[in-house]
Scaffold this active site. Structure first.
Site, PDB file in Angstrom:
ATOM      1  N   THR A  14     -48.034   7.311  59.535  1.00 49.74           N
ATOM      2  CA  THR A  14     -46.682   7.357  60.098  1.00 49.74           C
ATOM      3  C   THR A  14     -45.757   6.609  59.148  1.00 49.74           C
ATOM      4  OG1 THR A  14     -47.526   7.427  62.362  1.00 49.74           O
ATOM      5  CG2 THR A  14     -45.246   6.715  62.071  1.00 49.74           C
ATOM      6  N   HIS A  52     -50.432  20.924  61.967  1.00 45.85           N
ATOM      7  CA  HIS A  52     -50.749  19.803  61.083  1.00 45.85           C
ATOM      8  C   HIS A  52     -51.408  18.718  61.928  1.00 45.85           C
ATOM      9  CE1 HIS A  52     -49.511  17.265  57.429  1.00 45.85           C
ATOM     10  NE2 HIS A  52     -50.272  16.509  58.186  1.00 45.85           N
ATOM     11  N   ASN A  94     -44.135  11.571  39.976  1.00 46.31           N
ATOM     12  CA  ASN A  94     -42.879  11.927  39.303  1.00 46.31           C
ATOM     13  C   ASN A  94     -42.300  10.671  38.659  1.00 46.31           C
ATOM     14  OD1 ASN A  94     -42.344  11.444  42.428  1.00 46.31           O
ATOM     15  ND2 ASN A  94     -40.523  10.762  41.324  1.00 46.31           N
ATOM     16  N   GLU A 105     -34.407   7.769  45.644  1.00 46.57           N
ATOM     17  CA  GLU A 105     -33.404   6.817  45.198  1.00 46.57           C
ATOM     18  C   GLU A 105     -32.342   7.489  44.329  1.00 46.57           C
ATOM     19  OE1 GLU A 105     -36.755   6.474  44.655  1.00 46.57           O
ATOM     20  OE2 GLU A 105     -36.889   5.345  46.537  1.00 46.57           O
TER      21      GLU A 105
HETATM   22  I1  8IG Z   1     -44.393  11.394  45.842  1.00 42.40           I
HETATM   23  O1  8IG Z   1     -39.576   8.877  43.364  1.00 42.40           O
HETATM   24  C1  8IG Z   1     -42.798  10.183  45.759  1.00 42.40           C
HETATM   25  N1  8IG Z   1     -42.493   9.399  46.768  1.00 42.40           N
HETATM   26  N2  8IG Z   1     -38.970   6.402  47.169  1.00 42.40           N
HETATM   27  N3  8IG Z   1     -39.261   7.658  45.243  1.00 42.40           N
HETATM   28  C2  8IG Z   1     -39.654   7.315  46.499  1.00 42.40           C
HETATM   29  N4  8IG Z   1     -40.715   7.839  47.088  1.00 42.40           N
HETATM   30  C3  8IG Z   1     -41.400   8.736  46.404  1.00 42.40           C
HETATM   31  C4  8IG Z   1     -41.065   9.156  45.122  1.00 42.40           C
HETATM   32  C5  8IG Z   1     -39.936   8.582  44.504  1.00 42.40           C
HETATM   33  N5  8IG Z   1     -41.964  10.072  44.731  1.00 42.40           N
END
Ligand code: 8IG
Length: 279
Positions: A100, A77, A242, A200
């Site tokens: 980072t 990577h 999401n 979370e």
């Molecule tokens: I892609 O639902 C992604 N990164 N903290 N929460 C947090 N970071 C994320 C999420 C999420 N989806």
């Protein structure tokens, strides 16, 4: 055995971060053959395709040969820095290929080194992108959202010493207007950065919502603060990959997050390229 790198393993840890960024900018000029850049881009989850749509690639170099950029943590990577001439404007874009994250434990200086390097390389503007969770149930996975403000919930800052940097209009109204001129339907929201790397709990998402967040993620705010200190004008765009935990009854799956990014990729990459062409 694998170990997590820490600031103690960093041979550049004793160097002033702005001096290190100046050295990195000299390395970039030498290795790309491009003396100055105008616009920096950080392409987060889902946004990688945008670089190909901007224009002609002038140079692509592995970032671990540039002062202060770390060796890739995962084998195979390789992070790269890419220099692109934007066809429509003739401006040069510096695409910072590997971010980072704070959760890597390498320290805040490493998280924001790209911003300081971009400024030292001549950039006046940075576009920060990310993949994140959404709190608004109307935002289906794959929806891009302009960041109009942030909550830094990391309990740290990239700024050292008594430098009281103003963060009003951190996410430039002027640049958001340009983005809206490309797509007037773009929503805006407040981005909350958690440290991660866990997602979370539903209670934490509820808390973030009470505090004013529309988006939750693990990047961007520390970079934006450092970019502001360095004098860069900032555009932030999130891809909602999401619904944040507890907003939908379905648990988060990393695979689904990746899938949503891939599915939205071509559309949001075109959006981003069209915005950069108007800057
Ligand atoms: I892609 O639902 C992604 N990164 N903290 N929460 C947090 N970071 C994320 C999420 C999420 N989806």
């Amino acid at each position: 055995m694998t170990t997590t790198p820490t600031t103690h393993d960093d041979p550049t840890a004793h160097i002033d971060p702005f001096e290190l960024a100046a050295q990195a900018a000299r390395d970039i000029a030498e290795q790309t053959g491009i003396e100055r850049h105008d616009i920096a881009l950080v392409l987060g989850s889902g946004w990688g395709g945008a670089a190909d749509l901007l224009g002609e690639t002038l140079a692509e170099i592995p970032s671990h040969n540039i002062a202060g950029f770390s060796k890739p943590a995962v084998d195979g990577h390789v992070g790269t820095l890419r220099s692109i001439r934007i066809t429509e404007t003739g401006k040069t874009a510096l695409v910072l290929g590997s971010r980072t994250h704070l959760y890597e434990g390498k320290g805040v200086r490493k998280v924001v080194h790209g911003m300081r390097t971009a400024a030292a390389a001549g950039c006046s503007t940075v576009i920060l992108t990310n993949g994140c969770g959404g709190l608004n149930p109307d935002w289906a996975p794959g929806t891009p959202v302009l960041i109009n403000d942030h909550l830094n919930l990391t309990a740290t800052s990239p700024i050292e010493g008594a430098n009281f940097v103003d963060l009003t209009d951190l996410y430039s109204q002027r640049l958001r207007d340009i983005a809206h001129s490309v797509d007037e339907t773009l929503s805006e929201g407040v981005y909350a950065q958690f440290r991660g790397p866990h997602y979370e709990t539903p209670a934490e998402v509820k808390m973030a919502g009470v505090l004013g967040a529309d988006l939750v993620g693990m990047s961007t705010t520390l970079e934006a603060i450092a970019a502001r200190q360095a004098g860069l004008e900032i555009l932030g765009i999130s891809l909602v990959t999401n619904l944040a935990a507890g907003i939908s009854p379905i648990p988060l799956s990393h695979e689904e997050v990746i899938e949503a990014g891939i599915a939205a990729g071509p559309r949001i990459s075109a959006l981003l390229a069209n915005i950069a062409k108007r800057m």
